[in-house]
Design an enzyme around this catalytic site. Structure first.
Site, PDB file in Angstrom:
ATOM      1  N   LYS A   1     -56.521-112.663  24.023  1.00 21.29           N
ATOM      2  CA  LYS A   1     -56.877-112.068  22.710  1.00 21.29           C
ATOM      3  C   LYS A   1     -58.372-111.854  22.638  1.00 21.29           C
ATOM      4  O   LYS A   1     -59.166-112.537  23.292  1.00 21.29           O
ATOM      5  CB  LYS A   1     -56.398-112.941  21.539  1.00 21.29           C
ATOM      6  CG  LYS A   1     -57.091-114.314  21.391  1.00 21.29           C
ATOM      7  CD  LYS A   1     -58.383-114.300  20.590  1.00 21.29           C
ATOM      8  CE  LYS A   1     -59.124-115.626  20.739  1.00 21.29           C
ATOM      9  NZ  LYS A   1     -60.533-115.586  20.448  1.00 21.29           N
TER      10      LYS A   1
ATOM     11  N   GLY B   1     -63.208-118.898  28.217  1.00 24.03           N
ATOM     12  CA  GLY B   1     -63.913-117.617  28.134  1.00 24.03           C
ATOM     13  C   GLY B   1     -63.935-117.007  26.751  1.00 24.03           C
ATOM     14  O   GLY B   1     -64.413-115.893  26.570  1.00 24.03           O
ATOM     15  N   GLY B   2     -63.347-117.698  25.752  1.00 22.89           N
ATOM     16  CA  GLY B   2     -63.293-117.127  24.403  1.00 22.89           C
ATOM     17  C   GLY B   2     -62.194-116.089  24.272  1.00 22.89           C
ATOM     18  O   GLY B   2     -62.234-115.213  23.405  1.00 22.89           O
TER      19      GLY B   2
ATOM     20  N   ALA C   1     -58.715-117.121  24.500  1.00 25.08           N
ATOM     21  CA  ALA C   1     -57.481-117.852  24.183  1.00 25.08           C
ATOM     22  C   ALA C   1     -56.537-117.994  25.377  1.00 25.08           C
ATOM     23  O   ALA C   1     -55.316-117.901  25.231  1.00 25.08           O
ATOM     24  CB  ALA C   1     -56.756-117.216  22.991  1.00 25.08           C
TER      25      ALA C   1
ATOM     26  N   ALA D   1     -52.624-118.847  25.194  1.00 29.06           N
ATOM     27  CA  ALA D   1     -51.622-117.973  25.815  1.00 29.06           C
ATOM     28  C   ALA D   1     -50.643-118.809  26.635  1.00 29.06           C
ATOM     29  O   ALA D   1     -49.426-118.600  26.585  1.00 29.06           O
ATOM     30  CB  ALA D   1     -52.312-116.935  26.710  1.00 29.06           C
TER      31      ALA D   1
ATOM     32  N   ASP E   1     -55.217-120.439  17.733  1.00 28.53           N
ATOM     33  CA  ASP E   1     -54.941-119.098  18.250  1.00 28.53           C
ATOM     34  C   ASP E   1     -53.525-118.943  18.792  1.00 28.53           C
ATOM     35  O   ASP E   1     -53.127-117.841  19.184  1.00 28.53           O
ATOM     36  CB  ASP E   1     -55.871-118.778  19.438  1.00 28.53           C
ATOM     37  CG  ASP E   1     -57.321-118.746  19.050  1.00 28.53           C
ATOM     38  OD1 ASP E   1     -57.621-118.434  17.892  1.00 28.53           O
ATOM     39  OD2 ASP E   1     -58.161-119.036  19.934  1.00 28.53           O
TER      40      ASP E   1
HETATM   41  O1  C5P Z   1     -57.545-124.899  17.152  1.00 26.90           O
HETATM   42  P1  C5P Z   1     -58.215-125.091  18.467  1.00 26.90           P
HETATM   43  O2  C5P Z   1     -57.714-126.325  19.182  1.00 26.90           O
HETATM   44  O3  C5P Z   1     -58.161-123.907  19.353  1.00 26.90           O
HETATM   45  O4  C5P Z   1     -59.742-125.339  18.144  1.00 26.90           O
HETATM   46  C1  C5P Z   1     -60.640-125.839  19.099  1.00 26.90           C
HETATM   47  C2  C5P Z   1     -61.874-126.338  18.372  1.00 26.90           C
HETATM   48  O5  C5P Z   1     -62.582-125.225  17.807  1.00 26.90           O
HETATM   49  C3  C5P Z   1     -61.581-127.253  17.205  1.00 26.90           C
HETATM   50  O6  C5P Z   1     -61.483-128.580  17.608  1.00 26.90           O
HETATM   51  C4  C5P Z   1     -62.808-127.020  16.319  1.00 26.90           C
HETATM   52  O7  C5P Z   1     -63.914-127.746  16.804  1.00 26.90           O
HETATM   53  C5  C5P Z   1     -63.110-125.559  16.543  1.00 26.90           C
HETATM   54  N1  C5P Z   1     -62.514-124.695  15.514  1.00 26.90           N
HETATM   55  C6  C5P Z   1     -63.050-124.681  14.229  1.00 26.90           C
HETATM   56  N2  C5P Z   1     -62.496-123.861  13.273  1.00 26.90           N
HETATM   57  C7  C5P Z   1     -61.466-123.058  13.564  1.00 26.90           C
HETATM   58  C8  C5P Z   1     -60.897-123.045  14.873  1.00 26.90           C
HETATM   59  C9  C5P Z   1     -61.462-123.875  15.823  1.00 26.90           C
HETATM   60  O8  C5P Z   1     -64.007-125.400  13.935  1.00 26.90           O
HETATM   61  N3  C5P Z   1     -60.949-122.257  12.627  1.00 26.90           N
END
Ligand code: C5P
Length: 329
Positions: free
Chosen positions: A19, A124-125, A127, A131, A163
């Site tokens: 993504k 890499g930003g 996701a 995925a 994501d």
């Molecule tokens: O949700 P995910 O595990 O992908 O998020 C990874 C990290 O990115 C979280 O632990 C948080 O530090 C940060 N994050 C956030 N706000 C979001 C999504 C991610 O601060 N909306």
């Protein structure tokens, strides 16, 4: 659930796209530490394939494909020993997805061997981990004939990462909450991007922390989906899209990784309509007018030393089954 043993020959392969975020609006951190988002997700033609079969314990293998496996490009994680490789044990997000699916159905004493054919850059930003989680949910659901309703899969996905629901959905979608609340958006375009991967990954939490440090969080308003961008998507107007791309994590990521500025400069020199950080980075996205333009921008980026630049179409589908081997029925 059907009879499933270690000797079950069935193998299911599910494909999940990377993504990008065409808009990533970030608000002040919530009490749970996550940030409220208003984001526009788009699935792009760069994929991980996840193959599962029943096994007596959980295991994960990762094979690097495409540019990640190409020794002529600089980004082969297995060879370079970079710090951001995929954890192969119980911590792997694909294993967590499998366990969450089984817990949802109250099933015990079953496990799977998971093989990830990885083309999405690691850390890499884009996701890539999300995925893999989304693909594993669907692959195991099909392997074990669980018939999990879509809404349950989306809810399980949200527990695995912000994501992951979008990886299930694909296409172009708005994301709110912490990114996990997704709604499809009208998108009339056939877009082309050049994705410029980077040898060294960026930590998403660190980028969000830097965002907090760089912002006056008390004055941040609740993020909203931008009407001009939604209109550009609905009309398929690439020049309007170029004008309205935005990512609130771009400045914090550049503060952590000033070297990325050179990639942006090279992207503009290569003729990109616009350059944008992908999610929390470090991948950089170059918007192109059409497929021919994407080919010429890719060639110019290779020339400038970015061996991992690759042209991808968008939007593409979310997770889907690509093969189902072995006895059926
Ligand atoms: O949700 P995910 O595990 O992908 O998020 C990874 C990290 O990115 C979280 O632990 C948080 O530090 C940060 N994050 C956030 N706000 C979001 C999504 C991610 O601060 N909306």
């Amino acid at each position: 659930m059907s009879e499933a043993t270690t000797h079950d020959a069935r193998r299911v392969t599910v494909r999940a796209p990377a993504k990008i975020n065409l808009h990533l609006g970030v608000g002040a951190p919530r009490p749970d530490g996550f940030h409220p988002l208003a984001t526009v997700y788009q699935a792009v033609g760069l994929y991980d394939d996840v193959t599962v079969s029943t096994w007596d314990e959980w295991s994960v293998q990762v094979r690097y494909e495409g540019l990640l496996a190409d020794p002529s490009a600089t980004g082969r994680p297995a060879d370079r020993g970079v710090e951001h490789t995929v954890p192969l044990g119980e911590d792997n997000i694909a294993v967590r997805a499998g366990r969450a699916l089984l817990a949802h159905h109250g099933i015990v004493d079953v496990a799977a061997a998971i093989t990830i054919h990885k083309s999405i850059p690691v850390a890499g930003g884009m996701a890539g981990g999300s995925a893999d989680a989304a693909a594993t949910l669907v692959a195991l659901d099909r392997l074990w004939d669980l018939d999990t309703p879509d809404d349950d899969l989306l809810a399980l996905a949200a527990t695995l990462g912000s994501d992951v629901p979008f990886s299930l959905l694909g296409g172009t979608a708005g994301g709110t909450g912490r990114g996990e609340l997704v709604e499809p958006l009208a998108d009339a375009g056939s877009w082309w991007w050049v994705v410029v991967g980077n040898d060294t990954g960026l930590s998403t939490p660190e980028v969000y922390r830097t965002f907090d440090e760089m912002s006056d969080v008390t004055s941040l308003s609740e993020p909203e989906l931008p009407p001009e961008l939604l209109d550009a998507l609905a009309r398929g107007d690439v020049h309007a899209l170029a004008e309205h791309l935005a990512n609130d994590l771009q400045d914090p990521a550049l503060a952590l990784r000033p070297d990325l500025q050179a990639t942006f400069d090279d992207g503009y020199d290569a003729g990109a309509l616009e350059c944008l950080l992908s999610g929390s980075g470090p991948s950089v996205l170059l918007l192109c007018a059409d497929a021919d333009h994407a080919r010429s921008v890719t060639a110019a980026m290779h020339e400038a030393g970015h061996g991992r630049a690759v042209a991808v179409p968008a939007p593409v589908s979310g997770v889907h089954v690509v093969s189902y081997d072995g006895p059926v029925g």
